[in-house]
Design a protein around this motif. Structure first.
Motif, PDB file in Angstrom:
ATOM      1  N   ALA A 236      57.027 137.471 122.619  1.00  0.00           N
ATOM      2  CA  ALA A 236      57.354 137.062 123.993  1.00  0.00           C
ATOM      3  C   ALA A 236      58.536 136.103 124.010  1.00  0.00           C
ATOM      4  N   GLN A 237      58.586 135.231 123.002  1.00  0.00           N
ATOM      5  CA  GLN A 237      59.634 134.195 123.037  1.00  0.00           C
ATOM      6  C   GLN A 237      60.974 134.672 122.500  1.00  0.00           C
ATOM      7  N   LEU A 238      60.936 135.694 121.622  1.00  0.00           N
ATOM      8  CA  LEU A 238      62.168 136.097 120.940  1.00  0.00           C
ATOM      9  C   LEU A 238      63.340 136.381 121.892  1.00  0.00           C
ATOM     10  N   PRO A 239      63.125 137.156 122.964  1.00  0.00           N
ATOM     11  CA  PRO A 239      64.265 137.457 123.842  1.00  0.00           C
ATOM     12  C   PRO A 239      64.835 136.193 124.497  1.00  0.00           C
ATOM     13  N   LEU A 240      64.005 135.150 124.632  1.00  0.00           N
ATOM     14  CA  LEU A 240      64.499 133.918 125.253  1.00  0.00           C
ATOM     15  C   LEU A 240      65.219 133.033 124.235  1.00  0.00           C
ATOM     16  N   ILE A 241      64.617 132.903 123.028  1.00  0.00           N
ATOM     17  CA  ILE A 241      65.198 132.020 122.012  1.00  0.00           C
ATOM     18  C   ILE A 241      66.447 132.667 121.396  1.00  0.00           C
ATOM     19  N   SER A 242      66.344 133.945 121.092  1.00  0.00           N
ATOM     20  CA  SER A 242      67.420 134.638 120.358  1.00  0.00           C
ATOM     21  C   SER A 242      67.763 135.942 121.069  1.00  0.00           C
ATOM     22  N   PRO A 243      68.394 135.852 122.251  1.00  0.00           N
ATOM     23  CA  PRO A 243      68.584 137.072 123.046  1.00  0.00           C
ATOM     24  C   PRO A 243      69.314 138.171 122.293  1.00  0.00           C
ATOM     25  N   ASN A 244      70.264 137.805 121.408  1.00  0.00           N
ATOM     26  CA  ASN A 244      71.047 138.870 120.776  1.00  0.00           C
ATOM     27  C   ASN A 244      70.260 139.654 119.720  1.00  0.00           C
ATOM     28  N   VAL A 245      69.134 139.103 119.250  1.00  0.00           N
ATOM     29  CA  VAL A 245      68.358 139.815 118.229  1.00  0.00           C
ATOM     30  C   VAL A 245      67.853 141.159 118.771  1.00  0.00           C
ATOM     31  N   MET A 246      67.528 141.193 120.059  1.00  0.00           N
ATOM     32  CA  MET A 246      66.955 142.419 120.625  1.00  0.00           C
ATOM     33  C   MET A 246      68.029 143.462 120.983  1.00  0.00           C
ATOM     34  N   LEU A 247      69.287 143.040 121.084  1.00  0.00           N
ATOM     35  CA  LEU A 247      70.315 143.970 121.587  1.00  0.00           C
ATOM     36  C   LEU A 247      70.447 145.262 120.779  1.00  0.00           C
ATOM     37  N   PRO A 248      70.571 145.162 119.439  1.00  0.00           N
ATOM     38  CA  PRO A 248      70.734 146.418 118.695  1.00  0.00           C
ATOM     39  C   PRO A 248      69.555 147.356 118.870  1.00  0.00           C
ATOM     40  N   PHE A 249      68.353 146.776 119.020  1.00  0.00           N
ATOM     41  CA  PHE A 249      67.171 147.629 119.222  1.00  0.00           C
ATOM     42  C   PHE A 249      67.239 148.309 120.588  1.00  0.00           C
ATOM     43  N   ARG A 250      67.598 147.492 121.583  1.00  0.00           N
ATOM     44  CA  ARG A 250      67.653 148.045 122.935  1.00  0.00           C
ATOM     45  C   ARG A 250      68.669 149.188 122.995  1.00  0.00           C
ATOM     46  N   ARG A 251      69.824 148.943 122.358  1.00  0.00           N
ATOM     47  CA  ARG A 251      70.882 149.954 122.364  1.00  0.00           C
ATOM     48  C   ARG A 251      70.420 151.255 121.708  1.00  0.00           C
TER      49      ARG A 251
ATOM     50  N   CYS B 257      88.072 128.805 118.886  1.00  0.00           N
ATOM     51  CA  CYS B 257      87.090 127.731 118.696  1.00  0.00           C
ATOM     52  C   CYS B 257      86.125 127.743 119.875  1.00  0.00           C
ATOM     53  N   GLY B 258      84.848 127.841 119.592  1.00  0.00           N
ATOM     54  CA  GLY B 258      83.848 127.941 120.667  1.00  0.00           C
ATOM     55  C   GLY B 258      83.089 129.248 120.564  1.00  0.00           C
ATOM     56  N   THR B 259      83.718 130.242 119.911  1.00  0.00           N
ATOM     57  CA  THR B 259      82.988 131.495 119.675  1.00  0.00           C
ATOM     58  C   THR B 259      83.047 131.903 118.209  1.00  0.00           C
ATOM     59  N   SER B 260      83.899 131.258 117.420  1.00  0.00           N
ATOM     60  CA  SER B 260      84.000 131.733 116.033  1.00  0.00           C
ATOM     61  C   SER B 260      83.203 130.834 115.091  1.00  0.00           C
ATOM     62  N   GLY B 261      83.067 131.308 113.855  1.00  0.00           N
ATOM     63  CA  GLY B 261      82.208 130.630 112.877  1.00  0.00           C
ATOM     64  C   GLY B 261      80.806 131.218 112.947  1.00  0.00           C
ATOM     65  N   VAL B 262      80.050 131.028 111.862  1.00  0.00           N
ATOM     66  CA  VAL B 262      78.765 131.733 111.776  1.00  0.00           C
ATOM     67  C   VAL B 262      77.663 131.125 112.632  1.00  0.00           C
ATOM     68  N   ALA B 263      77.844 129.898 113.116  1.00  0.00           N
ATOM     69  CA  ALA B 263      76.790 129.304 113.950  1.00  0.00           C
ATOM     70  C   ALA B 263      76.845 129.840 115.386  1.00  0.00           C
ATOM     71  N   ALA B 264      78.028 130.296 115.826  1.00  0.00           N
ATOM     72  CA  ALA B 264      78.183 130.671 117.239  1.00  0.00           C
ATOM     73  C   ALA B 264      77.236 131.791 117.683  1.00  0.00           C
ATOM     74  N   PRO B 265      77.063 132.854 116.885  1.00  0.00           N
ATOM     75  CA  PRO B 265      76.123 133.891 117.357  1.00  0.00           C
ATOM     76  C   PRO B 265      74.684 133.643 116.896  1.00  0.00           C
ATOM     77  N   ALA B 266      74.427 132.496 116.272  1.00  0.00           N
ATOM     78  CA  ALA B 266      73.090 132.241 115.717  1.00  0.00           C
ATOM     79  C   ALA B 266      72.348 131.227 116.590  1.00  0.00           C
ATOM     80  N   GLY B 267      71.371 130.583 116.022  1.00  0.00           N
ATOM     81  CA  GLY B 267      70.599 129.574 116.768  1.00  0.00           C
ATOM     82  C   GLY B 267      70.277 128.456 115.804  1.00  0.00           C
ATOM     83  N   PRO B 268      71.297 127.664 115.432  1.00  0.00           N
ATOM     84  CA  PRO B 268      71.092 126.754 114.310  1.00  0.00           C
ATOM     85  C   PRO B 268      70.034 125.681 114.551  1.00  0.00           C
ATOM     86  N   GLY B 269      69.065 125.640 113.614  1.00  0.00           N
ATOM     87  CA  GLY B 269      68.140 124.517 113.544  1.00  0.00           C
ATOM     88  C   GLY B 269      68.724 123.521 112.557  1.00  0.00           C
TER      89      GLY B 269
END
Ligand code: FAD
Length: 523
Positions: free
Chosen positions: A284-299, A44-56
């Motif tokens: 410009a904002q994406l890496p700040l708002i959703s840092p994990n979105v860029m990871l697969p690209f960077r890798r 609890c604290g890392t699981s569920g679909v909201a944890a890796p997202a950015g829920p509005g």
């Protein structure tokens, strides 16, 4: 622990699942003075679909006309399935309660210096919810998958059983006055971000206790991911163009909602995504708002705004779909005494209609359903006494040795071949649905229902396979029942238009034999 080796737990309220909805339910009950136990399959604290997202969250101030306008817009899209009063309730509760998280969450101002109370960074939000739960006295047991529900002599749900698979290790029974199921939706173990644990376990438990399902045909929704990744966060793709291997642009579907064109192109070869139209501010904002979105690209060494990159589609099942446990009552009751269902495990038709509530409505529903169900369960004030027994004979007593699980792996692959095949799920017809039903019935026949054996992990996996299969069968039966196109459910063989048919829900149920029927919407 007693002589049979069971760990025993007792609480007023038992919450199953520690994602967004379960945490809000647990902390609401604990703040009101109840003894609360939260059992979580993962951590609890890392699981569920909201944890890796950015829920509005659906966030509409109580200004004159504002909520009425928001409800009207949603009702217009709900095509007869939405209900204004449910929408008003979740909007009001979200507005009232969400800012409470500020006790444990660090809000950051946006570029204009404004704090946006409704948009949270998933990893920090879920961590804050865990901290909040612990601060108000919730007992959290991680790595403790629930395998089934327990009932008392009167047939009321009065607890759950499962196994602690780490730490204390071993089988447990948890007794409670009321049980809140918050196990999330089911994405059939596609590679949807954060959804590995969302295998439909709660749906299965509820069905064993006698609950029914509604809207399971609204389960055919797919998201774009960079190829070979799980990164299904969707916002950036609102700026996308897609091209096939020959450089030919893939035109959006007529209704602009489905990815059928992409799915068909993907079955022929690679599809490339072009994000060059994404505005500079978003880049410009994406890496700040959703840092994990860029990871697969960077890798992979890709600059997604300058280079085209290959994509794939992942199935979302009932997660950013809609269907789930049918609610019977004003406060997320299931019709089974003692059992409540909140968040994605419940049907959200009343607030989303046949289209996805992802992006705002789902998170508001998860939060407010958790809070309101917890308050209703507390008001019931039931105290569990007497002997308890499981609804089915799958209770595990001891850890066994790892056996072969090749049959189950094969069955899971067969379920996925049916439920995650984008071209057929996005363009359903009687023929492909009947073929799906037959394939799933064959899986059902070959899946063992024998007394559980093997290690805890294997028992957990067996339950998950049973659950995946049960959810797939309800989805398919419901899709066969609804013969028109409505929202995300597309029937290419539809004869009637949905607007020519009085609105109805598809209710599905059953484990050994799956049934589906129509139920008129009461106006
Ligand atoms: C990528 C992505 C982005 C999203 N963004 C938004 C958004 O911006 N706005 C919005 O409104 N919605 C959004 N959603 C949807 C929103 O996140 C969900 O509606 C919400 O998280 C549902 O909460 P839940 O608690 O019901 O389910 P979950 O958050 O999935 O939690 C379910 C929990 O139950 C546990 N569990 C499962 N089975 C068992 C078991 N047998 N025993 C014990 N525990 C179990 C799981 O481990 C999990 O922790 C998004 C979804 C995705 C996939």
């Amino acid at each position: 622990m007693n002589e049979r080796g069971f760990h025993h737990h007792q609480s007023d309220i038992l919450v199953i699942g520690g994602g967004l909805s379960g945490c809000w339910a647990a902390l609401t009950a604990a703040r009101a003075g109840a003894r609360v136990l939260l059992l979580e399959k993962g951590y609890c604290g890392t699981s569920g679909v909201a944890a890796p997202a950015g829920p509005g969250h659906w966030w509409v101030p109580p200004l004159p006309g504002a909520r009425e306008d928001a409800v009207k817009a949603r009702l217009d899209n709900a095509q007869g399935l939405g209900e204004a009063r449910w929408m008003h309730r979740i909007m009001a509760r979200t507005w009232q309660t969400l800012p409470d998280i500020g006790r444990h969450y660090q809000y950051e101002p946006d570029d204009s210096g404004r704090i946006r109370l409704n948009a949270l960074r998933g990893p920090e939000y879920l961590r804050a919810l865990r901290t909040y739960c612990l601060a108000v006295g919730v007992q959290i047991l991680d790595h403790s998958p629930v395998f089934g529900l327990l009932r008392d002599k009167a047939g009321r749900v009065a607890g759950a059983h499962g196994a602690h698979v780490q730490g204390a290790h071993g089988p447990y029974r948890a007794r409670a006055g009321s049980v809140i199921l918050a196990t999330g939706g089911c994405a059939f173990q596609s590679r949807l971000l954060g959804a590995a644990n969302n295998t439909g376990d709660g749906h299965l438990m509820a069905a064993e206790a006698g609950a029914q399902f509604s809207g399971m045909e609204f389960s055919s929704i797919f998201s774009v991911v960079p190829r070979n990744t799980t990164m299904s966060r969707a916002m950036i793709y609102s700026f996308a163009r897609y091209l096939d291997e020959a450089g030919q642009e893939i035109a959006p579907d007529a209704e602009g909602q489905s990815f059928l064109g992409l799915a068909r192109a993907l079955s022929r070869g690679w599809v490339l995504c072009d994000l060059s139209a994404a505005p500079e501010t978003v880049r410009a904002q994406l890496p700040l708002i959703s840092p994990n979105v860029m990871l697969p690209f960077r890798r992979q060494g890709i600059d997604p705004f300058r280079e085209r990159f290959p994509i794939d589609l992942v199935g979302e099942g009932t997660i950013r779909g809609v269907g789930g446990i049918r609610l019977k009552g004003e406060n997320w009751q299931t019709g089974v005494p003692g059992l409540y269902a909140t968040g994605d495990v419940a049907s959200r038709e009343s607030v989303t209609g046949p289209i996805s509530g992802g992006g705002a409505v789902n998170a508001a529903w998860a939060l407010s359903s958790g809070c309101l169900a917890a308050e209703a369960a507390l008001a019931e004030g039931h105290v569990s006494t007497g002997e308890l027994e499981p609804f089915t004979d799958n209770e595990a007593c001891s850890n066994g040795k790892n056996g072969s699980d090749s049959r189950e792996k094969t069955i899971r692959k067969q379920i996925q071949a049916v439920m995650l095949d984008a071209p057929t799920q996005l363009s359903r017809n009687a023929g492909n649905l009947r073929a799906a039903r037959n394939a799933l019935e064959n899986c059902h026949d070959s899946l063992t229902h024998s007394t559980p054996e093997g290690s805890w992990r294997q028992r957990q996996q067996r339950r998950e396979t049973q659950a995946l299969l049960a959810v797939a069968r309800w989805c398919t039966a419901s899709a066969l029942e609804r013969t028109e196109t409505l929202g995300m459910h597309r029937r290419e063989d539809a004869i009637a238009k949905a607007s020519d048919v009085p609105a109805y829900h598809v209710i599905s149920s059953g484990l050994e034999h799956v049934q589906s029927r129509r139920e008129a919407v009461h106006t």
